[in-house]
Each structure stands twice: as C-alpha cells, then as structure tokens.
Design an enzyme around this catalytic site. Structure first.
Site, PDB file in Angstrom:
ATOM      1  N   HIS A 184     -83.937 -23.888  23.771  1.00  0.00           N
ATOM      2  CA  HIS A 184     -83.598 -23.081  25.110  1.00  0.00           C
ATOM      3  C   HIS A 184     -83.921 -23.964  26.172  1.00  0.00           C
ATOM      4  O   HIS A 184     -83.188 -23.765  27.189  1.00  0.00           O
ATOM      5  CB  HIS A 184     -84.543 -21.909  25.066  1.00  0.00           C
ATOM      6  CG  HIS A 184     -83.859 -20.646  24.106  1.00  0.00           C
ATOM      7  ND1 HIS A 184     -84.661 -19.813  23.714  1.00  0.00           N
ATOM      8  CD2 HIS A 184     -82.882 -20.073  24.033  1.00  0.00           C
ATOM      9  CE1 HIS A 184     -84.071 -18.713  23.175  1.00  0.00           C
ATOM     10  NE2 HIS A 184     -82.870 -19.249  23.370  1.00  0.00           N
ATOM     11  N   ARG A 322     -60.439 -13.751  24.751  1.00  0.00           N
ATOM     12  CA  ARG A 322     -60.442 -13.553  23.382  1.00  0.00           C
ATOM     13  C   ARG A 322     -60.929 -12.307  23.079  1.00  0.00           C
ATOM     14  O   ARG A 322     -61.923 -11.747  23.711  1.00  0.00           O
ATOM     15  CB  ARG A 322     -61.740 -14.681  22.864  1.00  0.00           C
ATOM     16  CG  ARG A 322     -61.704 -14.631  21.470  1.00  0.00           C
ATOM     17  CD  ARG A 322     -62.887 -15.559  20.834  1.00  0.00           C
ATOM     18  NE  ARG A 322     -64.247 -14.812  21.484  1.00  0.00           N
ATOM     19  CZ  ARG A 322     -65.336 -15.682  21.294  1.00  0.00           C
ATOM     20  NH1 ARG A 322     -65.457 -16.860  20.776  1.00  0.00           N
ATOM     21  NH2 ARG A 322     -66.547 -15.144  21.502  1.00  0.00           N
ATOM     22  N   GLU A 411     -60.085 -22.384  14.524  1.00  0.00           N
ATOM     23  CA  GLU A 411     -61.623 -22.553  14.149  1.00  0.00           C
ATOM     24  C   GLU A 411     -61.845 -22.726  12.723  1.00  0.00           C
ATOM     25  O   GLU A 411     -63.011 -23.060  12.242  1.00  0.00           O
ATOM     26  CB  GLU A 411     -62.218 -21.171  14.490  1.00  0.00           C
ATOM     27  CG  GLU A 411     -62.349 -20.773  15.991  1.00  0.00           C
ATOM     28  CD  GLU A 411     -62.808 -19.402  16.143  1.00  0.00           C
ATOM     29  OE1 GLU A 411     -64.063 -19.182  16.743  1.00  0.00           O
ATOM     30  OE2 GLU A 411     -61.742 -18.443  15.839  1.00  0.00           O
ATOM     31  N   ASP A 435     -67.269 -23.322  15.760  1.00  0.00           N
ATOM     32  CA  ASP A 435     -67.020 -22.666  14.198  1.00  0.00           C
ATOM     33  C   ASP A 435     -65.963 -23.977  13.480  1.00  0.00           C
ATOM     34  O   ASP A 435     -66.334 -24.188  12.595  1.00  0.00           O
ATOM     35  CB  ASP A 435     -66.360 -21.573  14.374  1.00  0.00           C
ATOM     36  CG  ASP A 435     -66.949 -20.480  14.347  1.00  0.00           C
ATOM     37  OD1 ASP A 435     -68.187 -20.516  13.669  1.00  0.00           O
ATOM     38  OD2 ASP A 435     -66.855 -19.486  15.191  1.00  0.00           O
ATOM     39  N   CYS A 482     -62.408 -25.147  23.736  1.00  0.00           N
ATOM     40  CA  CYS A 482     -63.326 -23.965  24.532  1.00  0.00           C
ATOM     41  C   CYS A 482     -64.664 -23.832  23.731  1.00  0.00           C
ATOM     42  O   CYS A 482     -65.323 -23.177  23.907  1.00  0.00           O
ATOM     43  CB  CYS A 482     -62.641 -22.562  24.477  1.00  0.00           C
ATOM     44  SG  CYS A 482     -62.391 -21.820  23.053  1.00  0.00           S
TER      45      CYS A 482
END
Length: 560
Positions: A184, A322, A411, A435, A482
C-alpha cells in the site's frame, strides 16, 4: 558514498536529510488484568471503534485510492473474527492491550507467511494494532515526525493512514526498509507522485541527518553523496519540475509518432484529475464498481446514468469500457456463487457473463444508450477471452445491442498465441498484462510464494505481447496495453517496440511515461524491445533494456 538498492516508484529524484520514523510502541506486557473481563472487552471495543472512525475520516479527507485503502483498514479494525480473538484472550484473563496485540499478531503472521501481495497487507494489521493500543494507553499513535524542515522519511514501512496524509511540502522523498511494488505504501506513493524507494533493506543503517539521494528511476538510494552526485540530482529535479509545468502534449515518440496515453479508471470520480494530468482518454474503464458489494445486478437505468457521467467527462475522446470482469478474486453471488477449487481458472470474465447472459445484455444496452447520449468515442471489450468463438460471440452480441466498436482483452496465453485469428473476429485488442503474466508463468498474482515469477518483464510474457502486436500490425487493428506494465516508463518503450499502439495506466504515471517515450524513435523502441526479448529472465530483460536504452544518443532523439 554508499549505494542502497531497492524498488523505485516512478522516475522521481529527491535530495535531503534523513529523518527516521519513530519506533513502534513496545509490546504490551503479558500480565493478568486487574479489571473484569467485561470491562476489558468494553475498553477494547471502544478503542477499536475510535480507531476505525479515525481511519475512515482520514480516508474521506484523502480521497482516491487512499480512501479505499483506509476504509478497508477501518473494516479490519472492527472485523468480527478479530473481535472474537480479542474476546477469547480477555476472558482468559489478559488485559485489553495484550489481547489486541495478540489477536492482530495472529492474523498478521498468517498474512506475512503468504508473502508477496498478501504479505504486504500484514503491515496494515500492524498499524491498526499500534493505533488501538496507543488509544488504550492514552498515548499518541505512532506517526510521521515533524522536524520543522523538509526531509527524506525513512521507515520500516509506512502505514496507509500515514502515507495518505503526508505533507508533500515537507516530505521530499520516502524510503522503506520493507515492502514491495504492490504494498500500500507503493500504491499510494505512486498515486500521490511521492519520490519513493521501497524494499531497501540496507536503509535500516541510515541515521537522522544523513544526506541522501532518492533516485526512483534507478532503483537507488545514495547515502553521503559527493558534490557531483548532488549537482546531477538537483539538475534532474529541475528538469523534471520544468517538464511538469510545461503544457501537456499528446503522447508520442521522438519523431512525432503518436502513442496515445490513456487512463485506467474505476469510476467517473477520477475523470477530472486524469484529464488534468494529461489523459487523452480512458483505456480501461472498470465497470465492476456498480456490481461489487451488491446482491443483485444494477438496473439498466442505474448503469446508464453512471456510464453517461464518465463518457460526458471525456467528450470527444476515446473511452474503452470493459464489461463486468467477475470471478476469481471478485466473486458475485448473483453471477456465479458455485464454489470452485481454482476460481482463477474457472467461471470468470466472459465465461461467467455467458453463463448469465441477461446481465451482459443489460450492461451492453446501458453502455450503448450512454454512448448515444454523449459525444465520447466508446469502445467496449470483453475480459478473459481464450477462443475465437468467444470473440465472435461477444462481438456479434455487442454489435446487435448497439455497440459500434467491440474488442477483447488478451489476458490468456491462448488468445495471444492465436491473436491473428482473434483480432480478425473483432475490432481491437487490449492486453491485460497482470493476468497475462499470471497465466503465462502459472503463478497466482495474489500468492506471495511465487511473487518472483510475477513480472511482465519476463521474456515469455514479452514474446506473447510481441505476437499480439505483430498480428495487430498485419491486420491494421489497434492493440492497447491496460495492465500495470504500461506505467513503467522503460517498459512502456519496450511495449511500443513490441507493437502496442496505445498505453493506459494510473493517471499519476502519465507524465513519466510521456517523457520516456519522447526520448526514443520507433527504431530505438524496437531495438530496446529486441534486447529485452533476447534475455533469459525478467531481471535480465530489464537490465538488457536499460543497457540498450543507454546506448541511444540523447542528442539524436532530441534532434528528431
């Protein structure tokens, strides 16, 4: 002078004196409580509630990704399973402070043992524990120091609540000993454009007052630098500042070849900031925000309203939406609630939508209506495509329901390997590098034990992307990127060299990527990409690309 290696976030440079984060509160003494269990439980739950409210308040103030992170922390603070663990320990005679410490430590150790992405969430639990214990003891919660002058903050790791509220007028840069690119700290530093190096293990030896250079572009901290190194760093800081204040121009290579730079967005809320930072459109509009945490699919009317809000913000610009990407780590009870042993390889993406086609039809209908009501250029793509038949199914259904431009996400290795046939059946492709890396390397991107395999720099992943780029060029079909790979300034050049025609990323990364692309001509990008492809592994590919890039004369690029 000493060099300390870590992982740089972005391409920034900072110079300044070190100020170390205050040490953590000591571990509460394990002694019997002199209060009743009911009173100790009351103390613990009250402090948990106060800390949860404070975290939520900080999140609301910070906004953006920080708000999501801090709201998640607030939920952790009052998680029933944690409260149960605290209650068990208090009923066994422990103090509230000790019970809180042990309960959070149990879950912290569980996450830390997983390593990688999940391991980096362990620091979040540590932060909550420290804040609750500080409240119980009526002490100030550990936080960022305020020495009264600009400084480089050095910490073991930084809690999301602290990262989200850093005073950027005082904190020149950030160095963490722990953490990684998916922590994070890294995520929020990237969003806030903080110059940061994470995972710099040897930084634990830095002392207050030491002068350091934080060089995120080179993944390097330089301790006790010489005058030449400081002068070079300050020149680069000035150059970067001038670039940031210059008028934003469209993304392009050094010879003017356009490379549109687009934003990844999860709702319309970030549209204004993305445009301000130079987004030429949206390359990935994640529509899941309407579906997550719901027990039924939103209505066509509700969807159309939200889609229209985003499209209106990007009037005259391209927006690639998407359709719902559910399953795997984003299960939805109304779409697919059947348990699966390996959901990442199960009914997700287009597979889940075909299983519940009415949801897909309603979403496409809402998107088409929003498109008709605005002046944006809407493209729509399907996630997790693996076959030509799936491509044809989605494209035909989308066109039937009023979508003008329909494409797919690449992907899976299957889609990349037959990219020529997949692209022949649709209008465009967009490569989801997160992915694609996961499936190519057979390494779950949420599993820390295989984190070393989760790099889009791996030549196997690059080769698949090159296959897609080649197919797009031969067929005259656009191929975008992307995934997070597009936000890496050097990897962005490699991706263009592999055939990418546009890049989409977190808006905060746009300036660095724009500057990186402007240094190289198309032949340069292809040469850098070839060097990376010829390497044996991910680290070697990055080093090879850096070496190839360093051999290209800057003056030649500038002259173009």
């Amino acid at each position: 002078m000493m060099e300390i290696k870590g992982t740089g976030i972005g391409q920034g440079v900072a110079v300044g004196p070190v100020v170390r984060m205050a040490e953590r509160l000591p571990e509460p003494v394990d002694r019997p409580s002199h209060l009743s269990p009911d009173r100790e439980i009351e103390r613990a739950t009250a402090s948990l509630s106060v800390v949860a409210a404070e975290l939520a308040s900080r999140g609301a103030t910070a906004g953006g990704a920080a708000q999501d992170v801090l709201e998640a922390q607030a939920m952790m603070a009052e998680d029933p399973s944690v409260v149960d663990e605290i209650t068990k320990r208090v009923e066994a005679g422990k103090t509230a402070e000790r019970a809180v410490f042990e309960a959070f430590a149990t879950y912290r150790d569980l996450l830390a043992g997983m390593g990688g992405y999940m391991g980096e969430r362990a620091a979040d639990l540590d932060d909550i524990s420290q804040r609750v214990i500080a409240h119980l003891l009526k002490l100030p919660a550990p936080g960022v120091p305020n020495p009264g002058h600009p400084f480089v903050l050095v910490a073991r790791d930084l809690a999301p609540a602290d990262t989200a509220t850093l005073d950027l007028g005082q904190v020149l840069g950030l160095i963490t000993v722990d953490g990684g690119p998916t922590s994070h700290t890294a995520i929020l530093a990237r969003e806030k454009s903080i110059v940061a190096i994470v995972g710099a293990a040897d930084a634990s030896g830095l002392a207050d007052g030491d002068t350091v250079i934080v060089d995120a572009e080179r993944d390097l901290v330089i301790a006790s630098p010489g005058t030449d190194e400081i002068a070079d760093a300050k020149a680069r800081i000035a150059e970067r500042a001038a670039r940031d204040t210059a008028p934003v121009t469209p993304g392009a290579l050094a010879d003017g070849t356009p490379v549109p730079l687009l934003a990844n967005l999860g709702s319309a809320d970030g549209a204004a900031e993305a445009i301000k930072l130079g987004a030429e459109g949206v390359g990935l509009f994640r529509t899941e925000f309407l579906f997550l945490d719901a027990d039924r699919a939103p209505s066509v009317t509700d969807q159309q309203r939200e889609y229209t809000r985003l499209l209106a913000a990007f009037a005259g610009r391209k927006v690639v939406a998407r359709v719902l990407d559910a399953g795997a780590d984003k299960p939805l009870s109304f779409l697919n609630d059947a348990p699966e042993e390996n959901p990442a390889l199960g009914l997700r993406g287009i597979r889940a939508l075909r299983h519940s086609e009415v949801i897909l039809r309603e979403q496409l209908t809402a998107l088409a209506a929003a498109d008709a009501a605005t002046d944006a250029e809407l493209w729509v793509m399907a996630p997790m495509i693996a076959t030509v038949e799936e491509t044809r199914y989605f494209t035909e259904l989308a066109k039937e329901l009023g979508i003008r431009v329909a494409g797919v996400m690449v992907e899976t290795p299957a889609a990349a390997l037959i990219a020529d046939r997949v692209l022949a059946a649709c209008d465009f492709a967009s490569i989801g590098t997160n992915d694609l890396t996961q499936y190519t390397m057979a390494a779950d991107r949420l599993l820390g034990t295989v984190a070393n395999l989760q790099s889009p720099w791996h030549p196997a992943v690059l080769k698949l992307m090159a296959d897609v780029g080649r197919a797009g060029a031969e067929l005259g079909k656009p191929v975008g990127i992307c995934g997070e790979a597009a936000a890496d300034p050097l990897l962005a050049v490699v991706l263009v060299g592999l055939g990418a025609t546009s890049l989409s990323m977190s808006p905060s990364a746009l300036a660095d990527v724009r500057a990186s692309l402007a240094r190289y001509r198309p032949d340069d990008a292809r040469a850098i990409a070839r060097a990376a492809l010829a390497a044996e592994g991910a680290a070697e590919a990055k080093h090879a690309a850096q070496a190839a890039a360093s051999e290209i004369p800057t003056s030649r690029a500038a002259a173009s």
